[in-house]
Design an enzyme around this catalytic site. Structure first.
Site, PDB file in Angstrom:
ATOM      1  N   LYS A 334       0.810  -1.226   0.000  1.00  0.00           N
ATOM      2  CA  LYS A 334       0.000   0.000   0.000  1.00  0.00           C
ATOM      3  C   LYS A 334       0.841   1.274   0.000  1.00  0.00           C
ATOM      4  O   LYS A 334       0.327   2.340  -0.316  1.00  0.00           O
ATOM      5  CB  LYS A 334      -0.971  -0.004   1.183  1.00  0.00           C
ATOM      6  CG  LYS A 334      -2.066  -1.063   1.038  1.00  0.00           C
ATOM      7  CD  LYS A 334      -3.087  -0.995   2.163  1.00  0.00           C
ATOM      8  CE  LYS A 334      -4.095  -2.131   2.071  1.00  0.00           C
ATOM      9  NZ  LYS A 334      -3.518  -3.450   2.468  1.00  0.00           N
ATOM     10  N   HIS A 339      -4.784   2.158  -0.724  1.00  0.00           N
ATOM     11  CA  HIS A 339      -5.653   1.091  -0.228  1.00  0.00           C
ATOM     12  C   HIS A 339      -6.829   0.910  -1.180  1.00  0.00           C
ATOM     13  O   HIS A 339      -7.704   1.759  -1.269  1.00  0.00           O
ATOM     14  CB  HIS A 339      -6.150   1.460   1.170  1.00  0.00           C
ATOM     15  CG  HIS A 339      -6.780   0.318   1.903  1.00  0.00           C
ATOM     16  ND1 HIS A 339      -7.192  -0.832   1.279  1.00  0.00           N
ATOM     17  CD2 HIS A 339      -7.051   0.162   3.230  1.00  0.00           C
ATOM     18  CE1 HIS A 339      -7.705  -1.654   2.190  1.00  0.00           C
ATOM     19  NE2 HIS A 339      -7.623  -1.083   3.378  1.00  0.00           N
TER      20      HIS A 339
END
Lengths: 411, 89
Positions: A334, A339
């Site tokens: 990430k 995300h």
């Protein structure tokens, strides 16, 4: 446990995510730890406190989706179908068998809410003016059922909504169906495309998002001392899973296998992870045991690592509970991709398996120092060479959802 | 229904062909009076409703479902619509 167990091969991969639109591009971008977060005009113009996100690089949809179908599906479904087409093409004849032995297992955390948001803005004053396809376009199982339609797959077609763990749950559940003898083949993965005003505001309202508007490229920094929230992303990844013996028999290229899976729930809080990480640690232990391994057999950990203060702390505690003070090397995708909510677990499983197969752990993008995550061996600065061994891929979601996969590279 | 001028059959045909081609992701030139939407394009019921909803908006006339499902060809649908526009319910 004794006896031979059905093995589950990964024979195809497709991805449309901020780090790139094919698996090799994504692997390279993650390995080089180059972040993708950037200002999104629609968010900036709306005057939101968060003006950036990680979006999928523009690509031509036409080779994948005709105009007729494009009008009837939302962005999430489109991204999923594109990723799936690439995965199926790469897997050769995987889905040519009997349709009822092939299934679709897809995770999405946000489902059709982005499309419904658009409808409310466009037709809120006069709802009967909304497009005729609004319901089929925005129902949560739209990506999965459109995928089943596309290839005429008639086995179980399931949609998993476990927030940020959705993609990981989908892959694990699909692998179980193959292991249990129900399916020979599954198209599985996850998707979300929720970079919209209302949904970004929703997460911003909870202060879950980074507000580093002055430097979006430095915003997603999992496990870093200066992390201040996650960065919203979008995207999809699809894996073709196949019964190992069938894949071998047809001479398929095998990337590796889904060797272990487990899922648990904290059963405690709507969004915050258990700071003791008890059930997250249990989930890791169960997944590793499911792969018939011990923690010492894990070569590296692909952490959930969202860059929120609470997740990264709880995950570090959970890893220590499972692995003891000497954790394997830890990375977190990430830092590059942001995300992707339901898409994350799938993109990360793909990246984790490629990394395990190549014996390399990418550094966490942007992250410089990790003083508050204790003994966690976070890979920083440069890729680390490791033995080609199974990787643990973690996903933890709002609702106390925990899901872990163990992916073993092909011999 | 309203005071809007009723389009002549040529204009009506143009509107129908454009609407149909938009929903089916094709070009208006691909839609002819003899086109059978079911046989030629395997149109589904939802797409048919989509065409109906768009025509209702464009023509400002109520279109019963039976008008949509009753026509075998685009030409017949145009005839039914022309009739509907002459004698709105």
């Amino acid at each position: 446990m004794t006896g031979r167990r059905v093995r589950v091969a990964v024979t195809g991969m497709g991805v449309k995510c901020p780090a790139g639109n094919d698996p090799e591009d994504v692997f390279r971008r993650v390995l080089h730890a180059r972040p993708t977060a950037a200002v999104v005009p629609g968010l900036a113009e709306a005057g939101l406190p968060v003006r950036f996100a990680c979006t999928v690089p523009e690509f031509d949809l036409a080779p994948y989706i005709g105009r007729r179908e494009a009008r009837q599906i939302d962005r999430a479904t489109a991204l999923l179908l594109c990723a799936a087409d690439d995965a199926v093409a790469g897997a050769g004849g995987a889905v040519r068998g009997p349709g009822h032995r092939a299934g679709v297992h897809i995770g999405t955390g946000i489902g059709g809410l982005p499309g419904m948001e658009e409808v409310v803005y466009g037709h809120g004053e006069r709802p009967m003016g909304m497009p005729v396809h609004t319901v089929p376009k925005s129902m949560a199982n739209s990506p999965a059922c459109r995928l089943a339609m596309r290839y005429g797959l008639r086995g179980s077609c399931m949609t998993y909504a476990t927030a940020c763990a959705s993609g990981t749950n989908a892959i694990g559940e699909a692998a179980r169906r193959i292991r249990d003898g129900e399916l020979d083949v599954a198209l599985t993965g996850g998707v979300d495309a929720a970079v919209t005003k209302v949904i970004v505001s929703g997460f911003a309202r909870m202060r879950a998002l980074s507000v580093r508007n002055e430097a979006p490229e430095l915003a997603s920094r999992p496990f870093d001392a200066d992390r201040d929230g996650f960065v919203m992303g979008e995207g999809a990844a699809v894996l073709v899973l196949e019964r190992w013996d069938l894949a071998r028999r047809r001479g398929a290229r095998i990337y590796g296998e889904v060797a272990g899976y487990a899922t648990t729930c904290d059963g405690a809080h709507a969004v915050a992870p258990d700071p003791q990480g008890a059930m997250a640690a249990e989930c890791m232990r169960l997944a590793i045991a499911d792969a018939r391994l011990t923690p010492a057999g894990i070569g590296h950990i692909n952490a959930h690592g969202t860059s929120t203060v609470l997740n990264d702390l709880a995950e570090a505690v959970a890893v220590e509970r499972c692995f003891g003070p000497q954790s394997p090397p830890v990375t977190a995708v990430k830092g590059v991709t942001g995300h992707l909510i339901g898409g994350s677990g799938a993109v990360e499983a793909l990246v984790a398996l490629l990394c395990a197969a190549r014996g390399v752990v990418p550094p966490v993008a942007t992250t410089a120092s990790t003083p508050d995550v204790g003994a966690l061996d976070v890979v920083l600065g440069a890729p680390r060479q490791v033995a080609r061994r199974p990787v643990l891929s973690n996903s933890f979601g709002f609702g106390g959802q925990n899901a872990c996969l163990v992916l073993r590279p092909a011999p | 229904m309203t005071g809007a001028p009723v389009p002549d059959r040529g204009e009506l045909a143009r509107i129908v062909r454009e609407t149909v081609s938009d929903v089916l992701g094709t070009e208006p030139e691909d839609i002819h009076e003899t086109t059978d939407l079911k046989g030629d394009f395997d149109i589904d019921s939802l797409e048919l409703m989509d065409i109906g909803a768009r025509l209702e908006t464009a023509l400002r006339v109520g279109i019963p479902v039976s008008d949509l499902t009753g026509a075998a060809t685009v030409g017949q649908a145009i005839d039914l619509l022309a009739d509907r526009l002459e004698r709105p319910e």
